[in-house]
Design a protein around this motif. Structure first.
Motif, PDB file in Angstrom:
ATOM      1  N   LEU A 216       1.033  -1.378   0.045  1.00  0.00           N
ATOM      2  CA  LEU A 216      -0.063  -0.131  -0.126  1.00  0.00           C
ATOM      3  C   LEU A 216       0.859   1.238   0.136  1.00  0.00           C
ATOM      4  CD1 LEU A 216      -2.662  -1.027   2.617  1.00  0.00           C
ATOM      5  CD2 LEU A 216      -2.574  -1.455   0.226  1.00  0.00           C
ATOM      6  N   GLN A 217       0.594   2.238  -0.974  1.00  0.00           N
ATOM      7  CA  GLN A 217       1.150   3.439  -0.890  1.00  0.00           C
ATOM      8  C   GLN A 217       0.132   4.720  -0.915  1.00  0.00           C
ATOM      9  OE1 GLN A 217       3.901   3.344  -4.369  1.00  0.00           O
ATOM     10  NE2 GLN A 217       5.333   2.318  -3.180  1.00  0.00           N
ATOM     11  N   PRO A 218      -0.019   5.496  -0.159  1.00  0.00           N
ATOM     12  CA  PRO A 218       0.853   5.315   1.296  1.00  0.00           C
ATOM     13  C   PRO A 218       0.293   4.233   2.193  1.00  0.00           C
ATOM     14  CG  PRO A 218      -0.551   7.094   1.602  1.00  0.00           C
ATOM     15  CD  PRO A 218      -0.745   6.750   0.117  1.00  0.00           C
ATOM     16  N   PRO A 219       1.066   3.935   3.035  1.00  0.00           N
ATOM     17  CA  PRO A 219       0.586   2.662   4.145  1.00  0.00           C
ATOM     18  C   PRO A 219      -0.882   3.382   4.562  1.00  0.00           C
ATOM     19  CG  PRO A 219       2.919   3.096   4.555  1.00  0.00           C
ATOM     20  CD  PRO A 219       2.573   4.185   3.441  1.00  0.00           C
ATOM     21  N   LEU A 220      -1.726   2.451   4.942  1.00  0.00           N
ATOM     22  CA  LEU A 220      -3.068   2.849   5.416  1.00  0.00           C
ATOM     23  C   LEU A 220      -3.597   2.541   6.912  1.00  0.00           C
ATOM     24  CD1 LEU A 220      -5.762   3.709   4.131  1.00  0.00           C
ATOM     25  CD2 LEU A 220      -6.577   1.224   3.920  1.00  0.00           C
ATOM     26  N   PRO A 221      -3.985   3.282   7.875  1.00  0.00           N
ATOM     27  CA  PRO A 221      -4.251   3.095   9.045  1.00  0.00           C
ATOM     28  C   PRO A 221      -5.490   2.129   8.761  1.00  0.00           C
ATOM     29  CG  PRO A 221      -3.852   5.475   8.856  1.00  0.00           C
ATOM     30  CD  PRO A 221      -3.802   4.795   7.369  1.00  0.00           C
ATOM     31  N   MET A 222      -5.537   1.145   9.625  1.00  0.00           N
ATOM     32  CA  MET A 222      -6.637   0.157   9.373  1.00  0.00           C
ATOM     33  C   MET A 222      -7.031  -0.289  10.530  1.00  0.00           C
ATOM     34  SD  MET A 222      -6.169  -2.070   6.116  1.00  0.00           S
ATOM     35  CE  MET A 222      -7.892  -2.444   6.138  1.00  0.00           C
ATOM     36  N   LEU A 223      -8.561  -0.207  10.991  1.00  0.00           N
ATOM     37  CA  LEU A 223      -8.987  -0.894  12.117  1.00  0.00           C
ATOM     38  C   LEU A 223      -8.698  -2.235  12.167  1.00  0.00           C
ATOM     39  CD1 LEU A 223     -12.571   0.946  11.986  1.00  0.00           C
ATOM     40  CD2 LEU A 223     -10.747   1.466  13.443  1.00  0.00           C
ATOM     41  N   THR A 224      -8.484  -2.966  13.492  1.00  0.00           N
ATOM     42  CA  THR A 224      -8.449  -4.222  13.707  1.00  0.00           C
ATOM     43  C   THR A 224      -9.515  -5.167  13.362  1.00  0.00           C
ATOM     44  OG1 THR A 224      -9.143  -4.129  16.050  1.00  0.00           O
ATOM     45  CG2 THR A 224      -6.658  -3.978  15.603  1.00  0.00           C
ATOM     46  N   PRO A 225     -10.978  -4.699  13.320  1.00  0.00           N
ATOM     47  CA  PRO A 225     -11.852  -5.630  12.799  1.00  0.00           C
ATOM     48  C   PRO A 225     -11.532  -5.897  11.074  1.00  0.00           C
ATOM     49  CG  PRO A 225     -12.796  -4.091  14.379  1.00  0.00           C
ATOM     50  CD  PRO A 225     -11.508  -3.782  14.286  1.00  0.00           C
ATOM     51  N   PHE A 226     -11.107  -4.781  10.755  1.00  0.00           N
ATOM     52  CA  PHE A 226     -10.978  -4.975   9.073  1.00  0.00           C
ATOM     53  C   PHE A 226      -9.769  -5.811   8.743  1.00  0.00           C
ATOM     54  CE2 PHE A 226     -13.401  -1.611   6.651  1.00  0.00           C
ATOM     55  CZ  PHE A 226     -14.082  -0.979   7.919  1.00  0.00           C
ATOM     56  N   ILE A 227      -8.882  -5.985   9.560  1.00  0.00           N
ATOM     57  CA  ILE A 227      -7.715  -6.652   9.481  1.00  0.00           C
ATOM     58  C   ILE A 227      -8.024  -7.969   9.689  1.00  0.00           C
ATOM     59  CG2 ILE A 227      -5.529  -7.289  10.249  1.00  0.00           C
ATOM     60  CD1 ILE A 227      -4.840  -4.337  11.197  1.00  0.00           C
ATOM     61  N   GLU A 228      -8.852  -8.466  10.698  1.00  0.00           N
ATOM     62  CA  GLU A 228      -9.507  -9.679  10.898  1.00  0.00           C
ATOM     63  C   GLU A 228     -10.459 -10.190   9.621  1.00  0.00           C
ATOM     64  OE1 GLU A 228     -11.505  -9.204  14.632  1.00  0.00           O
ATOM     65  OE2 GLU A 228      -9.790  -9.068  15.694  1.00  0.00           O
ATOM     66  N   LYS A 229     -11.097  -9.092   9.215  1.00  0.00           N
ATOM     67  CA  LYS A 229     -12.075  -9.637   7.764  1.00  0.00           C
ATOM     68  C   LYS A 229     -11.004  -9.931   6.689  1.00  0.00           C
ATOM     69  CE  LYS A 229     -15.998  -6.644   8.878  1.00  0.00           C
ATOM     70  NZ  LYS A 229     -16.837  -5.531   8.383  1.00  0.00           N
ATOM     71  N   MET A 230      -9.829  -9.197   6.589  1.00  0.00           N
ATOM     72  CA  MET A 230      -8.918  -9.722   5.683  1.00  0.00           C
ATOM     73  C   MET A 230      -8.532 -11.113   5.675  1.00  0.00           C
ATOM     74  SD  MET A 230      -6.624  -6.224   4.796  1.00  0.00           S
ATOM     75  CE  MET A 230      -7.443  -4.851   3.822  1.00  0.00           C
TER      76      MET A 230
ATOM     77  N   THR B 179      -8.788 -14.324   2.941  1.00  0.00           N
ATOM     78  CA  THR B 179      -7.559 -15.070   2.519  1.00  0.00           C
ATOM     79  C   THR B 179      -7.221 -16.359   3.204  1.00  0.00           C
ATOM     80  OG1 THR B 179      -6.112 -13.772   4.044  1.00  0.00           O
ATOM     81  CG2 THR B 179      -6.196 -12.606   1.779  1.00  0.00           C
ATOM     82  N   ASP B 180      -8.167 -16.894   3.661  1.00  0.00           N
ATOM     83  CA  ASP B 180      -8.251 -18.220   4.431  1.00  0.00           C
ATOM     84  C   ASP B 180      -7.153 -18.239   5.429  1.00  0.00           C
ATOM     85  OD1 ASP B 180     -10.498 -19.133   2.762  1.00  0.00           O
ATOM     86  OD2 ASP B 180      -9.056 -19.337   0.975  1.00  0.00           O
ATOM     87  N   GLY B 181      -6.974 -17.167   6.221  1.00  0.00           N
ATOM     88  CA  GLY B 181      -6.083 -17.267   7.195  1.00  0.00           C
ATOM     89  C   GLY B 181      -4.759 -16.711   6.906  1.00  0.00           C
ATOM     90  N   VAL B 182      -4.599 -16.266   5.653  1.00  0.00           N
ATOM     91  CA  VAL B 182      -3.235 -15.573   5.375  1.00  0.00           C
ATOM     92  C   VAL B 182      -3.215 -14.197   5.527  1.00  0.00           C
ATOM     93  CG1 VAL B 182      -1.579 -15.210   3.431  1.00  0.00           C
ATOM     94  CG2 VAL B 182      -2.838 -17.296   3.462  1.00  0.00           C
ATOM     95  N   VAL B 183      -2.541 -13.820   6.723  1.00  0.00           N
ATOM     96  CA  VAL B 183      -2.514 -12.463   7.263  1.00  0.00           C
ATOM     97  C   VAL B 183      -0.928 -12.158   7.591  1.00  0.00           C
ATOM     98  CG1 VAL B 183      -4.738 -12.623   8.387  1.00  0.00           C
ATOM     99  CG2 VAL B 183      -2.678 -13.458   9.882  1.00  0.00           C
ATOM    100  N   ALA B 184      -0.635 -10.810   7.711  1.00  0.00           N
ATOM    101  CA  ALA B 184       0.663 -10.352   7.917  1.00  0.00           C
ATOM    102  C   ALA B 184       0.776 -10.493   9.753  1.00  0.00           C
ATOM    103  CB  ALA B 184       0.843  -8.903   7.509  1.00  0.00           C
ATOM    104  N   GLU B 185       2.033 -10.152   9.920  1.00  0.00           N
ATOM    105  CA  GLU B 185       2.435 -10.533  11.346  1.00  0.00           C
ATOM    106  C   GLU B 185       1.437  -9.602  12.292  1.00  0.00           C
ATOM    107  OE1 GLU B 185       6.481  -9.887  12.023  1.00  0.00           O
ATOM    108  OE2 GLU B 185       7.161 -11.272  10.805  1.00  0.00           O
ATOM    109  N   LYS B 186       1.172 -10.167  13.315  1.00  0.00           N
ATOM    110  CA  LYS B 186       0.101  -9.430  14.173  1.00  0.00           C
ATOM    111  C   LYS B 186       0.680  -8.345  14.870  1.00  0.00           C
ATOM    112  CE  LYS B 186      -3.024 -13.362  15.299  1.00  0.00           C
ATOM    113  NZ  LYS B 186      -3.628 -14.086  16.406  1.00  0.00           N
ATOM    114  N   PRO B 187       0.046  -6.951  14.876  1.00  0.00           N
ATOM    115  CA  PRO B 187       0.677  -6.030  15.653  1.00  0.00           C
ATOM    116  C   PRO B 187       1.021  -6.122  16.768  1.00  0.00           C
ATOM    117  CG  PRO B 187      -1.572  -5.696  15.025  1.00  0.00           C
ATOM    118  CD  PRO B 187      -1.207  -6.870  14.388  1.00  0.00           C
TER     119      PRO B 187
END
Length: 576
Positions: free
Chosen positions: A279-293, A297-305
């Protein structure tokens, strides 16, 4: 260095310079280099004027070494090669040290000239060239041997092919500005192929105020949100496609997306990597949105913050318009100036923004493993971008009360409610009671507003406020419209305003909220023809074969109207 200075104090500069150049050209058998001496050599190299073939080669080799790349000269000593596992660069040199061409070649592909890199070397902007080279190398940071890296790169190419197929599927148009419609309503946004060594780019969001600035009309240098399609290493192996998963011609399901071939052993392979949306620029995202992602992606997520923060605090940190001295602490107050010496005060109370559902992190990359994940991921990114734009519209450099005597025309408190819902509490000048505007961001195209005031219910006003907010994506402009509308609800209706004067007055409002938008740009936007009409100049004779037919409605459903009214008929008069 002191001993060197005393030793060569009586030597001429030309003699010392020759000795330094001979030392720079020497190669040491021992790979271990003293760090202080290496830094000194780097500074000397950067200070020397590159005016010969030897000096240019020396500078290119130093840059390659700094970026972890290999380098060697061609047998004819006219081409310097900078090499990596997945790409290499050819720098064609002239005898006098000039640069004739710069070509970039990815694995298995023919070299392609890069005018931007060529220009940097010709202007001897070696620092910028080095950064570009680092960006190019960072696109494909993958662990493993060369064979694994080549396989992953091949998977990326097949992914790009499928994304192009998705982007070219037929769909209904919602907005008359084709570029904006593609960004906001395209299944995967506005897709640009990789060029000059850069990866595929996806533009997925642009705000209405950015549309007014005119940057969206050319499609170049967009100020909106973009994502680069790359790959990255993963601790676990994932099944990635080794061929296109969309048939030709594509078969489309009921939702308008293509039918994908199942990932089987014949068309995929387990590899220690994932695809990435950088993402350019990096995007501030809510944790519920990250969980939806993660569910998409069937559990493929970036490292947990490790640490989450309230969303307004994240937006403040990433805002270029705010001073770094502004501290969140227990909350923050902004004073937003508007035309006609009107001021609004917006308070973000820190305690209430501490609820978990409104905390988030700054997201740099979004991992995924299948082209079918991208449309759903972009919908979430657009949804989050819409929320961010609304909150950021309340920010201003006037975060402190300008002086003790400043009287704000409207004082508001922004509070989080349920998921995707926030409230604006305010009090009008002629009313001692508080009123609340409840804003629910359903998605990036749909928002609903509910105005709650004592002894006052008007559902038509709720619909009016919702339309205003969707068209401007600005809380201050919306609150200004509410203030004028509500304060005059007991008075007889006024005659319709003159369109030209409305556009002129509204240009002042937009300029106050978005200083980069000029008054002329807004007024030019306001004189476009109404929907369904062609535009022709009255100063030039009509062409013989001019198409003056009305534009057909390509969409069977009504437009959601977030941008279309601004583009086709100027600014909405009700904002005044």
């Amino acid at each position: 260095m002191t001993d060197l200075k005393s030793k060569y104090a009586d030597k001429s500069w030309s003699e010392t310079l020759q000795l330094v150049r001979r030392c720079l050209e020497k190669t040491k058998g021992d790979s271990r280099v003293c760090e202080p001496i290496a830094k000194c050599l780097q500074k000397i190299n950067e200070a020397l004027n590159v005016c010969s073939l030897t000096a240019m080669v020396s500078r290119l080799e130093m840059i390659a070494k700094q970026r972890g790349l290999g380098s060697h000269m061609s047998p004819t000593e006219t081409v310097c090669y900078l090499t990596a596992d997945l790409f290499y660069m050819e720098v064609v040199l002239l005898r006098g040290g000039g640069v004739e061409d710069v070509r970039v070649a990815h694995h298995g592909e023919a070299p392609v000239s890069s005018p931007s890199l060529l220009q940097l070397l010709r202007m001897k902007k070696f620092q910028e060239f080095s950064l570009k080279l680092d960006d190019l190398a960072s696109f494909y940071i993958i662990s493993g041997d060369s064979d694994v890296k080549i396989k992953i790169y091949t998977c990326l190419r097949h992914l790009e092919t499928d994304l192009f197929k998705i982007s070219h599927l037929p769909r209904c148009l919602r907005e008359s500005d084709l570029h904006v419609d593609l960004i906001m309503n395209g299944r995967i946004g506005n897709v640009q192929p990789g060029k000059e060594g850069t990866p595929m780019t996806i533009e997925y969001y642009i705000s209405p105020l950015d549309v007014l600035s005119g940057s969206s009309s050319t499609g170049e240098g967009s100020v909106g949100q973009t994502a680069l399609v790359t790959v990255g290493s993963s601790g676990a192996s994932h099944r990635l496609q080794t061929e296109s998963l969309i048939s030709s011609p594509p078969q489309v399901d009921s939702s308008g997306l293509p039918v994908f071939q199942p990932l089987s052993e014949s068309c995929s392979e387990l590899l220690p990597a994932t695809f990435l949306l950088k993402l350019q620029p990096p995007l501030p995202m809510l944790t519920p949105f990250i969980e939806k992602m993660g569910r998409i992606t069937d559990g493929v997520v970036a490292e947990k913050p490790q640490q989450v923060e309230p969303l307004p605090q994240l937006l403040m940190k990433t805002s270029k318009a705010l001073s770094s001295e502004i501290s969140w602490t227990d909350g923050v107050q902004f004073v937003v100036p508007l035309p006609a010496s009107e001021y609004h005060s917006y308070v973000f109370p820190g305690a209430v923004w501490g609820r978990e559902s409104w905390k988030g992190v700054l997201v740099h990359t979004v991992p995924f493993t299948h082209p079918g994940h991208v449309p759903a991921l972009l919908d979430l990114l657009r949804h989050q971008s819409a929320i961010n734009v609304l909150l950021a519209s309340c920010f201003s450099g006037h975060n402190q009360l300008i002086d003790a005597g400043l009287l704000c025309d409207l004082r508001c408190e922004i509070r989080p409610e349920s998921d995707h819902c926030l409230s604006v509490t305010f009090s009008l000048d002629d009313n001692n009671h508080l009123a609340v505007l409840q804003v629910t961001v359903v998605d990036s195209h749909q928002m609903s507003c509910r105005l709650m005031m004592p002894d006052f219910v008007d559902h038509k006003l709720d619909d009016y406020v919702s339309r205003v907010l969707m068209r401007c994506m600005s809380i201050p402009i919306t609150m200004r419209a509410i203030r004028r509308k509500v304060s005059g609800r007991t008075t007889p209706p006024e005659p319709a305003a003159d369109p030209e004067s409305s556009a002129a007055m509204e240009s002042d409002v937009i300029s106050a909220v978005h200083p980069s938008v000029s008054r002329e740009a807004v007024e030019d936007e306001s004189v476009t023809s109404p929907p369904g009409c062609s535009v022709m100049s009255v100063a030039a004779p009509e062409p013989d074969n001019a198409n003056t037919d009305a534009i057909a409605n390509r969409s069977p459903c009504a437009s959601l109207g977030v941008y279309s009214r601004w583009v086709t008929s100027g600014l909405p008069a009700e904002l005044l």
